[in-house]
Design a protein around this motif. Structure first.
Motif, mmCIF file in Angstrom:
data_model
loop_
_atom_site.group_PDB
_atom_site.id
_atom_site.type_symbol
_atom_site.label_atom_id
_atom_site.label_comp_id
_atom_site.label_asym_id
_atom_site.label_seq_id
_atom_site.Cartn_x
_atom_site.Cartn_y
_atom_site.Cartn_z
ATOM 1 N N ILE A 147 -93.387 84.563 8.337
ATOM 2 C CA ILE A 147 -93.481 83.256 8.982
ATOM 3 C C ILE A 147 -94.918 82.772 8.886
ATOM 4 N N GLY B 244 -97.406 75.598 9.575
ATOM 5 C CA GLY B 244 -97.307 74.418 8.739
ATOM 6 C C GLY B 244 -98.685 73.853 8.421
ATOM 7 N N TYR C 284 -91.207 68.273 9.609
ATOM 8 C CA TYR C 284 -90.797 68.803 10.892
ATOM 9 C C TYR C 284 -91.997 69.319 11.666
ATOM 10 N N VAL D 10 -91.861 73.215 1.667
ATOM 11 C CA VAL D 10 -91.108 74.367 2.149
ATOM 12 C C VAL D 10 -89.911 74.668 1.251
ATOM 13 N N THR E 286 -84.343 77.050 5.543
ATOM 14 C CA THR E 286 -85.243 77.898 6.317
ATOM 15 C C THR E 286 -85.137 77.523 7.794
ATOM 16 N N VAL F 34 -87.536 76.271 11.065
ATOM 17 C CA VAL F 34 -88.817 75.737 11.520
ATOM 18 C C VAL F 34 -88.911 75.948 13.027
ATOM 19 N N VAL G 149 -93.682 70.735 6.765
ATOM 20 C CA VAL G 149 -93.769 71.219 8.141
ATOM 21 C C VAL G 149 -95.181 70.940 8.624
ATOM 22 N N TYR H 194 -92.918 78.036 10.059
ATOM 23 C CA TYR H 194 -91.620 78.167 9.410
ATOM 24 C C TYR H 194 -91.521 79.499 8.685
ATOM 25 N N LYS I 238 -91.224 81.476 5.613
ATOM 26 C CA LYS I 238 -91.541 81.199 4.211
ATOM 27 C C LYS I 238 -90.763 82.098 3.258
ATOM 28 N N ASP J 56 -80.680 81.741 13.229
ATOM 29 C CA ASP J 56 -81.000 80.536 13.988
ATOM 30 C C ASP J 56 -80.412 80.612 15.393
#
Length: 300
Positions: A149, A152, A168, A182, A186, A188, A208, A214, A216, A229
């Motif tokens: 992770i 951004g 985002y 990005v 994925t 964010v 982002v 986010y 990666k 998620d």
């Protein structure tokens, strides 16, 4: 403040302006201002609607002054100079009654959407237990073994607003850029502000912003993205945020958390359930959008 007085706070362009509608006197921050309303000319409920209309909100954003974003204010003269639509007394009451019905529809739609979110969370816990305590004793893997992770980034101002891919931040889409940063799909995550720790599943190319981070790279093929998620949502990573003057969260809790890892087939079973719920959510959001459009037609 007393009933039917107007309180003006900040940031006013986020709608922090309300009429006191309780019989008992209220207490408020000394940083806010109180105004008396000419009850012979305007109904307080109508005035509150007028002061939250899209036209009024655009006026506040244009006239606000100050150097700190969330402390920018509108001067008293600036508020007095703003013009609002003012029909007859009977016309004001008709508008209030109609908009109250529209507001009830909006609240109903929001309630149904919230119920769908609760339904998904309940299904997750039913299948996999509490992820924080790993109540079902599932095999776990630390975040650092599952993904990488990163924070951004920003782009020069002249590129942010060009037509292109959505970007985002901590609270969803915030601006646009001409390039894609990005790899997708994925997840964010909000990094700063009240929305830090919130997660967004992103299925399209996007930028982002620097107030978010986010995933990666994924290190495991045994991980369904929808499952991850929902897992992050159930955990509620904002519990690990530093809640100082500016809420913020680092990558550390995401990387150190031990994520329950049920068999991939079970993760995909949850993902299929989420997709079905998302179809219902999509239909509700379409209806919600129609209601909001009606609100703006009734009160531009």
């Amino acid at each position: 403040m007393k009933k039917n007085q107007l309180v003006v706070g900040f940031p006013i362009d986020e709608g922090v302006i309300y009429v006191q509608n309780h019989d008992a006197p209220g207490i408020m921050s000394p940083a806010y201002n109180v105004w008396n309303i000419d009850l012979g000319r305007v109904d307080p409920s109508y005035l509150e609607f007028a002061l939250h209309s899209p036209r009024s909100m655009a006026y506040y954003a244009d006239k606000m002054r100050g150097t700190t974003a969330r402390r920018r204010t509108l001067t008293a003269d600036g508020l007095r100079e703003m013009k609002i639509l003012l029909p007859s007394a009977d016309g004001q009451i008709r508008v209030v009654n109609t908009l109250d019905e529209v507001r009830s529809l909006i609240e109903g739609a929001n309630g149904q959407i919230a119920m769908l979110d609760t339904l998904v969370k309940s299904r997750f816990v039913e299948m996999f237990g509490d992820p924080i305590s790993n109540s079902k004793g599932l095999e776990t893997q630390q975040g650092s073994a599952l993904f990488k992770i990163v924070n951004g980034k920003t782009k020069p101002m002249d590129e942010r607003y060009e037509t292109g891919f959505p970007a985002y931040g901590g609270n969803g889409v915030s601006w646009y850029s001409q390039d894609s940063l990005v790899d997708f799909p994925t997840i964010v995550v909000g990094r700063v502000g009240r929305h830090c720790g919130n997660v967004h599943l992103v299925n399209d190319p996007c930028w982002v912003t620097d107030n978010a981070m986010y995933i990666k790279r994924f290190h495991s093929n045994e991980l369904d993205l929808i499952y991850l998620d929902e897992l992050m949502r159930v955990v509620g990573f904002n519990r690990y945020a530093d809640r100082g003057d500016l809420w913020k969260i680092t990558q550390q809790p995401f990387m150190e958390f031990n994520y329950p890892m049920p068999p991939l087939a079970q993760q995909q079973e949850l993902a299929a359930f989420v997709r079905q719920v998302d179809k219902s959510r999509f239909n509700l959001l379409k209806a919600y959008g129609s209601i909001i459009a009606l609100f703006r037609v009734l009160f531009p």
